[in-house]
Each structure stands twice: as C-alpha cells, then as structure tokens.
Design an enzyme around this catalytic site. Structure first.
Site, PDB file in Angstrom:
ATOM      1  N   HIS A   1     -41.654  15.358 -14.407  1.00 50.29           N
ATOM      2  CA  HIS A   1     -40.198  15.234 -14.519  1.00 50.29           C
ATOM      3  C   HIS A   1     -39.489  16.452 -13.930  1.00 50.29           C
ATOM      4  O   HIS A   1     -38.293  16.394 -13.641  1.00 50.29           O
ATOM      5  CB  HIS A   1     -39.822  15.079 -15.994  1.00 50.29           C
ATOM      6  CG  HIS A   1     -38.757  14.064 -16.259  1.00 50.29           C
ATOM      7  ND1 HIS A   1     -38.374  13.089 -15.353  1.00 50.29           N
ATOM      8  CD2 HIS A   1     -37.956  13.865 -17.357  1.00 50.29           C
ATOM      9  CE1 HIS A   1     -37.417  12.345 -15.886  1.00 50.29           C
ATOM     10  NE2 HIS A   1     -37.139  12.797 -17.091  1.00 50.29           N
TER      11      HIS A   1
ATOM     12  N   ASN B   1     -32.272   9.026 -16.172  1.00 54.14           N
ATOM     13  CA  ASN B   1     -31.236   9.513 -17.076  1.00 54.14           C
ATOM     14  C   ASN B   1     -30.486  10.729 -16.546  1.00 54.14           C
ATOM     15  O   ASN B   1     -29.308  10.924 -16.855  1.00 54.14           O
ATOM     16  CB  ASN B   1     -31.831   9.827 -18.451  1.00 54.14           C
ATOM     17  CG  ASN B   1     -32.209   8.571 -19.208  1.00 54.14           C
ATOM     18  OD1 ASN B   1     -31.593   7.523 -19.033  1.00 54.14           O
ATOM     19  ND2 ASN B   1     -33.235   8.657 -20.040  1.00 54.14           N
TER      20      ASN B   1
ATOM     21  N   ASN C   1     -31.278  14.884 -19.597  1.00 56.34           N
ATOM     22  CA  ASN C   1     -30.283  13.868 -19.918  1.00 56.34           C
ATOM     23  C   ASN C   1     -28.853  14.389 -19.921  1.00 56.34           C
ATOM     24  O   ASN C   1     -27.909  13.613 -20.033  1.00 56.34           O
ATOM     25  CB  ASN C   1     -30.592  13.244 -21.286  1.00 56.34           C
ATOM     26  CG  ASN C   1     -31.895  12.471 -21.282  1.00 56.34           C
ATOM     27  OD1 ASN C   1     -32.596  12.416 -20.277  1.00 56.34           O
ATOM     28  ND2 ASN C   1     -32.223  11.869 -22.406  1.00 56.34           N
TER      29      ASN C   1
END
EC number: 3.1.1.29
Length: 204
Positions: free
Chosen positions: A24, A118, A72
């Site tokens: 990520h 996100n 996020n």
C-alpha cells in the site's frame, strides 16, 4: 488538461515504521527512491500535514509530498498543499498503488474515478474534482480466487513484497524516475507512452 508541468509529486501511503515497504506504500517508495537519487531529505510541514522535499528534474524544481495522514485521509494533505503552494489541480501528480494492475505494470491517467482506492477517493472528495493526474503502480491482486478476494485485500495491501517482488518493484520505481525525466524533456505524450509500456530486460 495537464501540460505535464507537475509542481507537486505526491505519493500515497500510511505513515509509521509499521507500514514501511508494504504494498500500500509503494507511492511513498517511489518518492523515497526519487529523493535518494537526488540526495535530498524530507522534512515535516505541519501546515500541509505531510513531509515535503524539494528536487530538480532537469532544470525544473519540483516538490515531493508524503502525507502524514493515514491513506484514507490523504485528501486533507493534498488539498492543503495545493492551497499552501498556490497550485492548480493540473499541476499535481499522484503516485498510488493498484492491485488491479499486474505487479510491475504502470498506468498513467489524467482524470477518472477512484477505482475503489480509498486514498484517491478522499482526494477527490477534498478537491471536489477528479481531474488530476495519477500514476497507478501495479502491486498485483491478492488471490486468483475472486471469491475470497475481498477478505484477502487488507492483508495483501498491508503485506510486504517478497524478495522476487521487491526486485520487480525496484525496476518499476527506476522506470518511474526515468518517466518523469522523459516528461520533462519530451513532454507528457511521450512520457505517458513510456510509463505505460511494459517492463523490458533493459529497464532498471
């Protein structure tokens, strides 16, 4: 429409050593590799909720941003940076992971939705627009079995690249840096074509 004159290069990821080198965080990894190549250090800027570094690509100065928010909430940092540095939306380029792309595949795109990511979703919300450029960096899917894909997504994106994958990612990040140089020297069209092409034996 962007001319490729990107004043702000922003990588998405999660802050903290816990997330270092996770899939990520490949957006962070791209900027860290670029900063290392240019021998510059990141410094925290509380006004834009992120770490910033200044580099030169060719004869042009550019800013690198790694939001210190969690993934996020990336939009808070990106929108603050745009205001702080008085930039237009077409002057930013976002580096982001994409598990729908095969490992090592790059996809440059101007505009478009979040693709379920996100971080991108929050940026679109804060900017009130999706008309910014993003470079998606393929990290590959969590499983070939689509039935349990959702269940495996979080462990996959928060997991670290294995040794073989790391070698591919190293080549990809070097290609990203080369792609930025192509954009600076030859323009966005040629740069996009280079970035979107497949890795070759000579890359990296």
């Amino acid at each position: 429409m962007s001319s490729g004159n990107f004043q702000l290069l922003a990588g998405l990821g999660n802050p903290g050593s816990k997330y270092t080198s996770t899939r990520h965080n490949v957006g962070f990894m791209a900027l860290e590799r670029l900063a290392k190549k240019e021998s510059v250090q990141f410094a925290m800027n509380k006004k834009i909720f992120g770490h910033i570094a200044n580099i030169e690509i060719g004869a042009n100065k550019r800013k690198l941003l790694m939001p210190n928010t969690y993934m996020n909430e990336s939009g808070r940092s990106i929108s603050a940076a745009i205001k702080w540095f008085d930039l237009e939306i077409n002057q930013i380029l976002i580096f982001v992971d994409d598990m729908d792309l095969p490992l090592g595949k790059l996809r440059f795109r101007e505009g478009g939705g979040s693709g379920g990511h996100n971080g991108l979703k929050d940026i679109i919300k804060h900017l009130g627009s999706q008309d910014f450029c993003r470079l998606r960096i393929g990290i590959g899917p969590p499983s070939i079995n689509q039935g349990d894909r959702k269940q495996k997504t979080i462990p996959h994106v928060l997991g670290k690249f294995d040794q073989a994958e790391s070698k591919v990612i190293t080549k990809v990040l070097d290609k990203v840096i080369k792609g930025l140089e192509v954009i600076e020297q030859y323009g966005l069209v040629k740069g996009t074509s280079f970035l979107n092409s497949s890795l070759t034996a000579t890359d990296g």
